[in-house]
Design a protein around this motif. Structure first.
Motif, mmCIF file in Angstrom:
data_model
loop_
_atom_site.group_PDB
_atom_site.id
_atom_site.type_symbol
_atom_site.label_atom_id
_atom_site.label_comp_id
_atom_site.label_asym_id
_atom_site.label_seq_id
_atom_site.Cartn_x
_atom_site.Cartn_y
_atom_site.Cartn_z
ATOM 1 N N ASP A 132 8.305 -6.426 -27.908
ATOM 2 C CA ASP A 132 7.808 -6.639 -29.262
ATOM 3 C C ASP A 132 7.461 -8.110 -29.422
ATOM 4 O O ASP A 132 8.243 -8.983 -29.010
ATOM 5 N N LEU A 133 6.321 -8.378 -30.021
ATOM 6 C CA LEU A 133 5.830 -9.748 -30.133
ATOM 7 C C LEU A 133 5.540 -10.107 -31.586
ATOM 8 O O LEU A 133 5.158 -9.255 -32.381
ATOM 9 N N MET A 134 5.711 -11.403 -31.887
ATOM 10 C CA MET A 134 5.261 -11.950 -33.164
ATOM 11 C C MET A 134 4.503 -13.244 -32.878
ATOM 12 O O MET A 134 5.028 -14.150 -32.222
ATOM 13 N N ALA A 135 3.274 -13.336 -33.381
ATOM 14 C CA ALA A 135 2.488 -14.552 -33.219
ATOM 15 C C ALA A 135 3.041 -15.631 -34.144
ATOM 16 O O ALA A 135 3.296 -15.383 -35.317
ATOM 17 N N TYR A 136 3.235 -16.855 -33.591
ATOM 18 C CA TYR A 136 3.759 -17.908 -34.465
ATOM 19 C C TYR A 136 3.036 -19.240 -34.338
ATOM 20 O O TYR A 136 3.213 -20.126 -35.181
ATOM 21 N N ALA A 137 2.181 -19.425 -33.333
ATOM 22 C CA ALA A 137 1.443 -20.687 -33.216
ATOM 23 C C ALA A 137 0.234 -20.487 -32.319
ATOM 24 O O ALA A 137 0.244 -19.639 -31.416
ATOM 25 N N LYS A 138 -0.817 -21.277 -32.558
ATOM 26 C CA LYS A 138 -2.024 -21.238 -31.732
ATOM 27 C C LYS A 138 -2.184 -22.589 -31.049
ATOM 28 O O LYS A 138 -2.017 -23.638 -31.674
ATOM 29 N N PRO B 200 -0.599 -15.731 -38.036
ATOM 30 C CA PRO B 200 0.830 -16.065 -38.015
ATOM 31 C C PRO B 200 1.672 -14.938 -38.607
ATOM 32 O O PRO B 200 1.376 -14.422 -39.683
ATOM 33 N N GLY B 201 2.699 -14.548 -37.874
ATOM 34 C CA GLY B 201 3.580 -13.481 -38.324
ATOM 35 C C GLY B 201 3.135 -12.093 -37.932
ATOM 36 O O GLY B 201 3.857 -11.125 -38.168
ATOM 37 N N GLU B 202 1.959 -11.970 -37.311
ATOM 38 C CA GLU B 202 1.471 -10.643 -36.918
ATOM 39 C C GLU B 202 2.365 -10.049 -35.839
ATOM 40 O O GLU B 202 2.712 -10.702 -34.864
ATOM 41 N N MET B 203 2.729 -8.775 -36.028
ATOM 42 C CA MET B 203 3.606 -8.081 -35.094
ATOM 43 C C MET B 203 2.759 -7.218 -34.162
ATOM 44 O O MET B 203 1.865 -6.497 -34.619
#
Length: 286
Positions: free
Chosen positions: A150-156, A184-187
């Motif tokens: 499971d992943l959550m985007a937090y920075a580019k 940001p925060g996308e699961m």
């Protein structure tokens, strides 16, 4: 035993004006406010509740579940800023505090922030923090290539997107593996693409594996035959175009074309791929 920040099954001790009092063990009697009381209950029976602190730092119970449990990351909206910090909506009657010391940048009402929720060691309160790197596990992990996570985007970054893996560690999805902006925060569901010698983790949104590459080789071969033996696609082609044509990442495309080249099935030219003549190849053959 009852703990702040957990969901526990507690015994009903008695009813008073403000609601039901539950047996919190070392925490003492814990109030389940009248507005939270179940329609039917019996003294001595057990009720499942989540425990947190009220505005006076007393343990209090609720039948509701917060939007995020302590120990996890989430994207939450700031609903207030006061002299002690910012407050986030996390689905409970009392909003979640982000003390000023836990704010990487000063938070603003109406904006959403990625935070880590945890029980503060100093105060024993449940708080949140935007200082994410403090709460991303730096200890060795046991991830393996191909593992679903499971992943959550937090920075580019210039390389791609930093992701939180299973609410513990961090990893990177390279930009050429992503075909739409991540927010940001996308699961997301993803996979471990590679674990480097230094322990850093590369991620992918596509299931890796030999079978997938074999299927892709077959797709490319069929397309080459349909196009008369030449296809103007290759390293010069954008990741978005490759995804539109084949539904895969540019990395997977390069793996498949590299395998076909090594099998002497195709020639990789500057302008594209060329099918070699008199080839009797199928993906199942070595």
């Amino acid at each position: 035993m009852a703990h702040i920040g957990t969901r526990d099954s507690l015994r009903i001790l008695n009813e008073k004006t403000f609601g039901l009092y539950l047996d919190g063990g070392d925490l003492g009697e814990i109030l389940l406010p009248r507005r939270e009381m179940p329609e039917k209950w019996t003294l001595g029976e057990f009720v499942d509740v989540f425990l947190y602190n009220d505005s006076e730092d007393r343990p209090v119970a609720t039948l509701k579940m917060p939007k995020v449990m302590p120990g996890r990351f989430a994207r939450l909206k700031c609903v207030a800023v006061t002299g002690v910090g910012a407050f986030l909506d996390w689905g409970l009657p009392k909003d979640l505090l982000v003390p000023f010391r836990e704010q990487k940048v000063r938070m603003e009402v109406g904006k959403n922030y990625i935070v880590h929720v945890h029980v503060d060691e100093q105060t024993a309160r449940i708080i949140a923090s935007t200082r994410l790197t403090r709460h991303i596990d730096q200890e060795p992990h046991d991830f393996r290539t191909g593992q679903a996570v499971d992943l959550m985007a937090y920075a580019k970054t210039d390389l791609g997107y930093k992701m939180i893996i299973n609410d513990t560690h961090s990893g990177l999805i390279f930009a050429n593996d992503v075909f739409q902006p991540l927010h940001p925060g996308e699961m997301l569901k993803g996979y471990i693409a590679d674990v480097r010698p230094d322990g850093k983790v590369d991620l992918t949104l596509h299931a890796p594996g030999r079978a997938k590459i074999d299927d892709l080789e077959g797709q490319i071969l069929a397309e080459l035959k349909a196009r008369g033996g030449f296809w103007a696609i290759g390293d010069h082609t954008s990741a978005a175009e490759i995804n539109e044509e084949l539904g895969v990442s540019k990395r997977a495309f390069k793996q498949a074309t590299g395998a076909l080249f090594r099998k002497q099935v195709i020639r990789i030219e500057e302008r594209g791929l060329r099918l070699l003549e008199e080839t009797d190849w199928s993906p199942s053959e070595g």
